[in-house]
Scaffold this motif. Structure first.
Motif, PDB file in Angstrom:
ATOM      1  N   ARG A  11       5.350  68.847  13.206  1.00 37.55           N
ATOM      2  CA  ARG A  11       4.762  69.833  12.301  1.00 37.55           C
ATOM      3  C   ARG A  11       5.796  70.729  11.666  1.00 37.55           C
ATOM      4  O   ARG A  11       6.878  70.932  12.214  1.00 37.55           O
ATOM      5  N   GLN A  12       5.436  71.269  10.509  1.00 35.80           N
ATOM      6  CA  GLN A  12       6.223  72.320   9.902  1.00 35.80           C
ATOM      7  C   GLN A  12       6.040  73.589  10.724  1.00 35.80           C
ATOM      8  O   GLN A  12       5.035  73.763  11.413  1.00 35.80           O
ATOM      9  N   CYS A  15       2.477  75.823  11.487  1.00 34.28           N
ATOM     10  CA  CYS A  15       1.281  75.049  11.152  1.00 34.28           C
ATOM     11  C   CYS A  15       0.232  75.040  12.259  1.00 34.28           C
ATOM     12  O   CYS A  15      -0.834  74.453  12.093  1.00 34.28           O
ATOM     13  N   TYR A 121       1.238  69.882   8.170  1.00 40.83           N
ATOM     14  CA  TYR A 121       1.944  70.682   7.172  1.00 40.83           C
ATOM     15  C   TYR A 121       0.991  71.736   6.627  1.00 40.83           C
ATOM     16  O   TYR A 121      -0.211  71.746   6.946  1.00 40.83           O
ATOM     17  N   ASP A 150      12.368  75.225   8.881  1.00 43.38           N
ATOM     18  CA  ASP A 150      11.994  73.828   8.669  1.00 43.38           C
ATOM     19  C   ASP A 150      13.231  72.943   8.510  1.00 43.38           C
ATOM     20  O   ASP A 150      13.277  71.819   9.016  1.00 43.38           O
ATOM     21  N   GLY A 166       9.171  64.476   8.506  1.00 48.94           N
ATOM     22  CA  GLY A 166       8.178  64.783   7.496  1.00 48.94           C
ATOM     23  C   GLY A 166       7.908  63.668   6.499  1.00 48.94           C
ATOM     24  O   GLY A 166       6.989  63.780   5.683  1.00 48.94           O
ATOM     25  N   ASN A 176      -3.174  68.761   6.410  1.00 47.05           N
ATOM     26  CA  ASN A 176      -2.843  70.089   5.923  1.00 47.05           C
ATOM     27  C   ASN A 176      -3.660  71.080   6.746  1.00 47.05           C
ATOM     28  O   ASN A 176      -4.891  71.125   6.638  1.00 47.05           O
TER      29      ASN A 176
END
Length: 200
Positions: A11-12, A15, A121, A150, A166, A176
Motif C-alpha cells: 500500500r501507499q 492508505c 492506493y 512513498d 505499485g 482505492n
C-alpha cells in the motif's frame, strides 16, 4: 478453506493497509502480521538488537556498501535483515493461513500457490487526513513529505526484489481506499472466500 492461503497487502503510505489487513484477518479467522509484530522474530533470527532491526528494515543497502561487502564475501546488515525477514515470514506461512501487510510479503510468498496479492492506493488528501487524524503519527504532513515516504518504500522494494512497487501488473487486484476502508475490506473478504473456497 481447509488449505492454507495467504493475502499480501502492499500500500501507499496512509492508505489504511494495516487497518484493512487486521479487519480482514479477523473476519476470515486467520493470522495477521505486519512489520511491527514480526520485528522481534527477525531480531531473534538474525541475532541483532530490536532497535537495530527496526532501523535496518526501513533502509536499503547503498551500492557502495554492497560492493564492499560483496568483495569481502559478507552480506551487508540490511541484506542480512531482509533475508532473515524472508525466513521468518515463510516460517509463519508454514504454520497457517495469514494476512501480511508490507514487508515485501507479495515477493516473499511469491512461490506459494494460494496467494492473493493486493495493492491499496488513495488520494493525497485522504491519505494525509488518515495519517494525521486516524493514525495520529504527526500533527501535520505536507504532500511533498508523503511523496517522499512513498518513494522510500518504492526504492526499498525495488532494491531487494527488482520489481517496481505499485506496478499493477505485479498484483491480483488494486483498490482505492478513498472508497472507504470498510467497503474495501468487504470486497476483499468476498474475493478471498470465493477464491479460496469459503462461503461468499
Amino acid at each position: 478453506m481447509s488449505e492454507n492461503f495467504y493475502i499480501a497487502i502492499s500500500r501507499q503510505s496512509g492508505c489504511g493497509g494495516r487497518l484493512v489487513g487486521k479487519a480482514l484477518a479477523d473476519r476470515l479467522g486467520i493470522a495477521y502480521y505486519d512489520k511491527d509484530n514480526i520485528i522481534d522474530l527477525v531480531a531473534e533470527d538474525c541475532g541483532l538488537a530490536r532497535q537495530s532491526v527496526v532501523e535496518l528494515m526501513e533502509r536499503k543497502t547503498s551500492s557502495l556498501l554492497y560492493e564492499m561487502a560483496t568483495f569481502a564475501h559478507t552480506n551487508p546488515l540490511e541484506e542480512q535483515v531482509f533475508l532473515s525477514k524472508n525466513r521468518v515470514i515463510n516460517a509463519l506461512a508454514d504454520q497457517g493461513s495469514m494476512v501480511i501487510v508490507g514487508s515485501c510479503g507479495d515477493y516473499v510468498l511469491r512461490d506459494r500457490e494460494r496467494l492473493l496479492k493486493v495493492f491499496l492506493y488513495g488520494s493525497i488528501e485522504q491519505r494525509i487526513d488518515r495519517i494525521v487524524n486516524v493514525y495520529k503519527d504527526t500533527v501535520s504532513l505536507s504532500p511533498q513529505k508523503l511523496k517522499s515516504m512513498d518513494k522510500s518504500r518504492a526504492d526499498y522494494y525495488r532494491f531487494f526484489t527488482s520489481y517496481k512497487w505499485g506496478d499493477w501488473t505485479n498484483y491480483d487486484i488494486l483498490f482505492n481506499t478513498d472508497l472507504g476502508l470498510d467497503p474495501v475490506t468487504d470486497m476483499l473478504e468476498h474475493i478471498a472466500r470465493v477464491r479460496f473456497g469459503g462461503e461468499a
